[in-house]
Design a protein around this motif. Structure first.
Motif, PDB file in Angstrom:
ATOM      1  N   ASP A  40       0.846  -1.188   0.000  1.00 41.77           N
ATOM      2  CA  ASP A  40       0.000   0.000   0.000  1.00 41.77           C
ATOM      3  C   ASP A  40       0.879   1.234   0.000  1.00 41.77           C
ATOM      4  O   ASP A  40       2.022   1.203   0.457  1.00 41.77           O
ATOM      5  CB  ASP A  40      -0.907   0.034   1.239  1.00 41.77           C
ATOM      6  N   ASP A  41       0.337   2.325  -0.454  1.00 39.47           N
ATOM      7  CA  ASP A  41       1.036   3.595  -0.411  1.00 39.47           C
ATOM      8  C   ASP A  41       0.853   4.185   0.987  1.00 39.47           C
ATOM      9  O   ASP A  41      -0.275   4.486   1.391  1.00 39.47           O
ATOM     10  CB  ASP A  41       0.439   4.531  -1.464  1.00 39.47           C
ATOM     11  N   PRO A  42       1.928   4.342   1.762  1.00 41.09           N
ATOM     12  CA  PRO A  42       1.778   4.811   3.137  1.00 41.09           C
ATOM     13  C   PRO A  42       1.198   6.214   3.247  1.00 41.09           C
ATOM     14  O   PRO A  42       0.541   6.529   4.242  1.00 41.09           O
ATOM     15  CB  PRO A  42       3.192   4.741   3.706  1.00 41.09           C
ATOM     16  N   VAL A  43       1.407   7.058   2.248  1.00 34.28           N
ATOM     17  CA  VAL A  43       0.808   8.385   2.271  1.00 34.28           C
ATOM     18  C   VAL A  43      -0.708   8.242   2.159  1.00 34.28           C
ATOM     19  O   VAL A  43      -1.475   8.870   2.891  1.00 34.28           O
ATOM     20  CB  VAL A  43       1.371   9.275   1.145  1.00 34.28           C
ATOM     21  N   ARG A  44      -1.160   7.364   1.263  1.00 28.63           N
ATOM     22  CA  ARG A  44      -2.600   7.122   1.104  1.00 28.63           C
ATOM     23  C   ARG A  44      -3.180   6.523   2.387  1.00 28.63           C
ATOM     24  O   ARG A  44      -4.269   6.893   2.819  1.00 28.63           O
ATOM     25  CB  ARG A  44      -2.828   6.165  -0.073  1.00 28.63           C
ATOM     26  N   SER A  55       8.761  -5.729  -3.826  1.00 33.14           N
ATOM     27  CA  SER A  55      10.195  -5.476  -3.951  1.00 33.14           C
ATOM     28  C   SER A  55      10.480  -4.139  -4.621  1.00 33.14           C
ATOM     29  O   SER A  55      11.598  -3.881  -5.027  1.00 33.14           O
ATOM     30  CB  SER A  55      10.844  -6.612  -4.750  1.00 33.14           C
ATOM     31  N   ALA A  56       9.464  -3.310  -4.728  1.00 32.89           N
ATOM     32  CA  ALA A  56       9.651  -2.014  -5.387  1.00 32.89           C
ATOM     33  C   ALA A  56      10.563  -1.108  -4.573  1.00 32.89           C
ATOM     34  O   ALA A  56      10.481  -1.058  -3.363  1.00 32.89           O
ATOM     35  CB  ALA A  56       8.298  -1.336  -5.588  1.00 32.89           C
ATOM     36  N   ARG A  57      11.461  -0.416  -5.269  1.00 32.75           N
ATOM     37  CA  ARG A  57      12.309   0.566  -4.601  1.00 32.75           C
ATOM     38  C   ARG A  57      11.550   1.872  -4.518  1.00 32.75           C
ATOM     39  O   ARG A  57      10.884   2.280  -5.449  1.00 32.75           O
ATOM     40  CB  ARG A  57      13.607   0.771  -5.369  1.00 32.75           C
ATOM     41  N   ARG A  58      11.673   2.534  -3.387  1.00 31.11           N
ATOM     42  CA  ARG A  58      10.955   3.787  -3.183  1.00 31.11           C
ATOM     43  C   ARG A  58      11.908   4.857  -2.680  1.00 31.11           C
ATOM     44  O   ARG A  58      12.851   4.560  -1.971  1.00 31.11           O
ATOM     45  CB  ARG A  58       9.828   3.596  -2.169  1.00 31.11           C
ATOM     46  N   THR A  59      11.629   6.074  -3.022  1.00 31.40           N
ATOM     47  CA  THR A  59      12.409   7.181  -2.496  1.00 31.40           C
ATOM     48  C   THR A  59      11.785   7.630  -1.177  1.00 31.40           C
ATOM     49  O   THR A  59      10.644   7.317  -0.890  1.00 31.40           O
ATOM     50  CB  THR A  59      12.423   8.352  -3.490  1.00 31.40           C
ATOM     51  N   THR A  60      12.546   8.358  -0.410  1.00 34.12           N
ATOM     52  CA  THR A  60      12.058   8.784   0.901  1.00 34.12           C
ATOM     53  C   THR A  60      11.033   9.912   0.755  1.00 34.12           C
ATOM     54  O   THR A  60      11.264  10.878   0.059  1.00 34.12           O
ATOM     55  CB  THR A  60      13.226   9.263   1.776  1.00 34.12           C
ATOM     56  N   VAL A  61       9.910   9.743   1.411  1.00 39.16           N
ATOM     57  CA  VAL A  61       8.849  10.754   1.432  1.00 39.16           C
ATOM     58  C   VAL A  61       8.290  10.774   2.843  1.00 39.16           C
ATOM     59  O   VAL A  61       8.065   9.732   3.431  1.00 39.16           O
ATOM     60  CB  VAL A  61       7.703  10.387   0.456  1.00 39.16           C
ATOM     61  N   ALA A  62       8.083  11.932   3.394  1.00 40.45           N
ATOM     62  CA  ALA A  62       7.430  12.030   4.708  1.00 40.45           C
ATOM     63  C   ALA A  62       6.322  13.069   4.611  1.00 40.45           C
ATOM     64  O   ALA A  62       6.543  14.155   4.102  1.00 40.45           O
ATOM     65  CB  ALA A  62       8.429  12.426   5.782  1.00 40.45           C
ATOM     66  N   ILE A  63       5.149  12.719   5.072  1.00 37.03           N
ATOM     67  CA  ILE A  63       4.012  13.632   5.045  1.00 37.03           C
ATOM     68  C   ILE A  63       3.439  13.687   6.452  1.00 37.03           C
ATOM     69  O   ILE A  63       2.991  12.679   6.960  1.00 37.03           O
ATOM     70  CB  ILE A  63       2.933  13.144   4.081  1.00 37.03           C
ATOM     71  N   CYS A  64       3.468  14.826   7.059  1.00 35.76           N
ATOM     72  CA  CYS A  64       2.861  15.030   8.368  1.00 35.76           C
ATOM     73  C   CYS A  64       2.056  16.311   8.287  1.00 35.76           C
ATOM     74  O   CYS A  64       2.574  17.327   7.855  1.00 35.76           O
ATOM     75  CB  CYS A  64       3.927  15.147   9.453  1.00 35.76           C
ATOM     76  N   TRP A 114      -1.792  11.200  12.060  1.00 37.58           N
ATOM     77  CA  TRP A 114      -0.914  10.182  11.498  1.00 37.58           C
ATOM     78  C   TRP A 114       0.161  10.814  10.632  1.00 37.58           C
ATOM     79  O   TRP A 114      -0.051  11.813   9.984  1.00 37.58           O
ATOM     80  CB  TRP A 114      -1.717   9.193  10.654  1.00 37.58           C
ATOM     81  N   CYS A 115       1.314  10.195  10.597  1.00 40.24           N
ATOM     82  CA  CYS A 115       2.419  10.623   9.759  1.00 40.24           C
ATOM     83  C   CYS A 115       2.865   9.418   8.933  1.00 40.24           C
ATOM     84  O   CYS A 115       3.097   8.340   9.478  1.00 40.24           O
ATOM     85  CB  CYS A 115       3.584  11.111  10.622  1.00 40.24           C
ATOM     86  N   ALA A 116       2.959   9.576   7.623  1.00 33.49           N
ATOM     87  CA  ALA A 116       3.395   8.488   6.752  1.00 33.49           C
ATOM     88  C   ALA A 116       4.808   8.758   6.277  1.00 33.49           C
ATOM     89  O   ALA A 116       5.152   9.870   5.916  1.00 33.49           O
ATOM     90  CB  ALA A 116       2.468   8.369   5.549  1.00 33.49           C
TER      91      ALA A 116
END
Length: 152
Positions: free
Chosen positions: A83-87, A120-129, A136-138
């Motif tokens: 899942d997309d943690p921001v979503r 196994s997808a590579r993801r870049t760092t994203v933080a949303i607060c 919640w903070c993703a």
């Protein structure tokens, strides 16, 4: 609340169509509240109908939120690697606001092992607060994702 607290958990495995399963589970959540249960938890399952019938818990919990007044509403669990943690963070915040602060967010890395398109997808760092409107903070980083409560 003092004393023991009892929660209710479902994987939505009742017979019937998807709609019938969702309506039956909502009726169970309403009945749980009427009988004094402290919380209702739903499992998220992908790829295997025998494991559970709810691929996305937040629309279900939103429906439960408008049909109940007191019972806490929880995810047991949201699978962050697929899942997309921001979503997840935004959906949890939405249902939490709709329910008047009754969401209990359970997250994890997965359950029954299945290959998934995003495992196994590579993801870049994203933080949303987004305090103070969200509790919640993703955070997303290479190969990992997390959602955490915001502490004020």
């Amino acid at each position: 609340m003092s004393g023991a607290r009892l929660g209710f958990f479902t994987r939505l495995l009742d017979a019937g169509t998807d709609g019938e399963q969702y309506r039956a589970a909502l009726a169970q959540v309403r009945a749980a509240e009427e009988h004094g249960f402290a919380s209702a938890w739903v499992a998220q399952h992908h790829f295997d109908r025998d494991e559970g019938g709810l691929p996305s818990p937040f629309p279900f919990l939103a429906a439960a939120a408008v049909q109940t007044e007191r019972i806490a509403l929880g995810t047991g669990i949201v699978t962050l690697p697929i899942d997309d943690p921001v979503r997840v963070s935004e959906d949890a915040a939405f249902v939490d606001a709709l329910s008047g602060g009754r969401v209990q967010l359970g997250i994890g890395t997965g359950g029954t092992p299945h290959p998934s398109p995003r495992s196994s997808a590579r993801r870049t760092t994203v933080a949303i607060c987004r305090p103070p409107t969200s509790r919640w903070c993703a955070t997303r980083s290479r190969g990992a994702a997390s959602v955490a409560p915001i502490c004020a």
